[in-house]
Design an enzyme around this catalytic site. Structure first.
Site, PDB file in Angstrom:
ATOM      1  N   SER A   1       0.842  -1.193   0.000  1.00 26.13           N
ATOM      2  CA  SER A   1       0.000   0.000   0.000  1.00 26.13           C
ATOM      3  C   SER A   1       0.879   1.246   0.000  1.00 26.13           C
ATOM      4  O   SER A   1       2.089   1.177   0.219  1.00 26.13           O
ATOM      5  CB  SER A   1      -0.936   0.016   1.225  1.00 26.13           C
ATOM      6  OG  SER A   1      -0.184   0.070   2.425  1.00 26.13           O
TER       7      SER A   1
ATOM      8  N   LEU B   1       7.093  -7.701  10.250  1.00 22.02           N
ATOM      9  CA  LEU B   1       8.503  -7.306  10.246  1.00 22.02           C
ATOM     10  C   LEU B   1       9.147  -7.344  11.628  1.00 22.02           C
ATOM     11  O   LEU B   1      10.368  -7.358  11.744  1.00 22.02           O
ATOM     12  CB  LEU B   1       8.644  -5.894   9.666  1.00 22.02           C
ATOM     13  CG  LEU B   1       8.356  -5.749   8.175  1.00 22.02           C
ATOM     14  CD1 LEU B   1       8.388  -4.284   7.776  1.00 22.02           C
ATOM     15  CD2 LEU B   1       9.345  -6.544   7.355  1.00 22.02           C
TER      16      LEU B   1
ATOM     17  N   SER C   1      13.116   9.695   6.096  1.00 22.44           N
ATOM     18  CA  SER C   1      12.039  10.672   5.995  1.00 22.44           C
ATOM     19  C   SER C   1      12.584  12.051   6.300  1.00 22.44           C
ATOM     20  O   SER C   1      13.542  12.194   7.073  1.00 22.44           O
ATOM     21  CB  SER C   1      10.922  10.320   6.988  1.00 22.44           C
ATOM     22  OG  SER C   1       9.993  11.382   7.117  1.00 22.44           O
TER      23      SER C   1
ATOM     24  N   TYR D   1       9.507   7.674  16.007  1.00 26.13           N
ATOM     25  CA  TYR D   1       9.599   7.541  14.554  1.00 26.13           C
ATOM     26  C   TYR D   1      10.767   8.353  14.002  1.00 26.13           C
ATOM     27  O   TYR D   1      11.557   7.850  13.185  1.00 26.13           O
ATOM     28  CB  TYR D   1       8.286   8.004  13.926  1.00 26.13           C
ATOM     29  CG  TYR D   1       8.233   7.951  12.425  1.00 26.13           C
ATOM     30  CD1 TYR D   1       7.951   6.772  11.755  1.00 26.13           C
ATOM     31  CD2 TYR D   1       8.429   9.112  11.661  1.00 26.13           C
ATOM     32  CE1 TYR D   1       7.879   6.721  10.363  1.00 26.13           C
ATOM     33  CE2 TYR D   1       8.355   9.075  10.275  1.00 26.13           C
ATOM     34  CZ  TYR D   1       8.080   7.885   9.637  1.00 26.13           C
ATOM     35  OH  TYR D   1       8.013   7.845   8.265  1.00 26.13           O
TER      36      TYR D   1
ATOM     37  N   THR E   1      13.397   9.325  15.550  1.00 26.02           N
ATOM     38  CA  THR E   1      14.643   8.684  15.994  1.00 26.02           C
ATOM     39  C   THR E   1      15.025   7.555  15.049  1.00 26.02           C
ATOM     40  O   THR E   1      16.186   7.427  14.627  1.00 26.02           O
ATOM     41  CB  THR E   1      14.482   8.137  17.421  1.00 26.02           C
ATOM     42  OG1 THR E   1      14.248   9.229  18.314  1.00 26.02           O
ATOM     43  CG2 THR E   1      15.717   7.375  17.868  1.00 26.02           C
TER      44      THR E   1
END
Length: 255
Positions: free
Chosen positions: A22, A71, A149, A162, A164
């Site tokens: 997705s 995962l 990101s 996130y 980090t």
């Protein structure tokens, strides 16, 4: 819109994509299939993943291999990487795309939340790379593309675990590039800006907020998942054969 460029060396390549069912991952899965690659993708959501595989097969005549995997389970991740290699040959392109960008307040973060967040957003990048590296060595080289990101570069206040992880991915990228380069394996990172996926629309996009963000971009257009595909194909192909240990920012010029 999918990129128009054709990378001849990707035809027949064995490609593994995490989080490929997705969002940006789905665009990557389709993009590599369009290049003639043999694509396996890891995801945990059956519905969207099966719909994607059906749609791509109907449109392009080739079906990507869906490997349902959590995962956070490293052994299951290793088994899925092995299945991809068994089906398509040694993986020579790995795209570590999977992520979980759940918002969280500093005061609410528990040890369990922190560990779970990094178990999705950072740890699999290493162990998937570890799993495919021997095959890449046998093949004479390969390309590993890690998704980070721009969120950690813009001091995003609402997801410290996130950000980090996303900063850590750059360190991992450079460390792996230094180690694996002698075997012809390139390791790079891509840092997307605000890409408007269905998840983003459902949870966080507002008309005012999106307009304000796009106004700060040099390119005044809303970024879509397809806009990330071309950069990843370039990093996967021999067009970038001497490019490694780098991070490419794809954000329309926001930064």
């Amino acid at each position: 819109m999918m990129p128009s460029a054709d990378f001849a060396d990707l035809r027949g390549a064995s490609v593994l994509i995490t989080g490929g069912g997705s969002g940006i991952g789905a665009a990557l899965t389709e993009g590599f299939v369009r290049q003639g690659a043999h694509v396996a993708f890891i995801d945990i959501a059956d519905g969207p993943s099966m719909m994607l595989a059906d749609r791509v097969e109907k449109a392009l005549g080739r079906r990507p291999l869906y490997l349902k995997t959590d995962l956070r389970d490293v052994e299951a991740l290793r088994a899925s990487a092995a299945k991809a290699a068994e089906t398509h040959g040694d993986v020579t392109v790995l795209v570590n795309n999977a992520a979980w960008d759940e918002r969280h307040d500093v005061a609410d973060v528990t040890v369990e939340f922190w560990d779970n967040n990094l178990a999705v957003n950072l740890r699999p990048h290493f162990f998937t790379a570890q799993a495919v590296a021997p095959g890449m060595k046998r093949a004479g080289g390969g390309s590993i593309i890690n998704f980070t990101s721009t969120s950690y570069l813009i001091n995003h206040p609402d997801m410290p675990a996130y950000t980090t992880a996303k900063a850590g991915i750059l360190g991992l990228t450079k460390g792996l590039a230094g180690k694996l380069g002698v075997d012809g394996i390139r390791v790079n990172a891509i840092a997307p800006g605000w890409v408007i996926t269905e998840r983003q629309k459902e949870l966080w996009v507002t008309e005012q907020g999106l307009a304000a963000h796009v106004a700060k971009q040099c390119i005044k257009q809303v970024m879509q998942p397809d806009d990330i595909v071309g950069t990843v194909l370039f990093l996967a192909s021999d067009a970038s054969r001497m490019l490694t240990a780098q991070m490419l920012i794809v954000d329309g010029g926001f930064l």
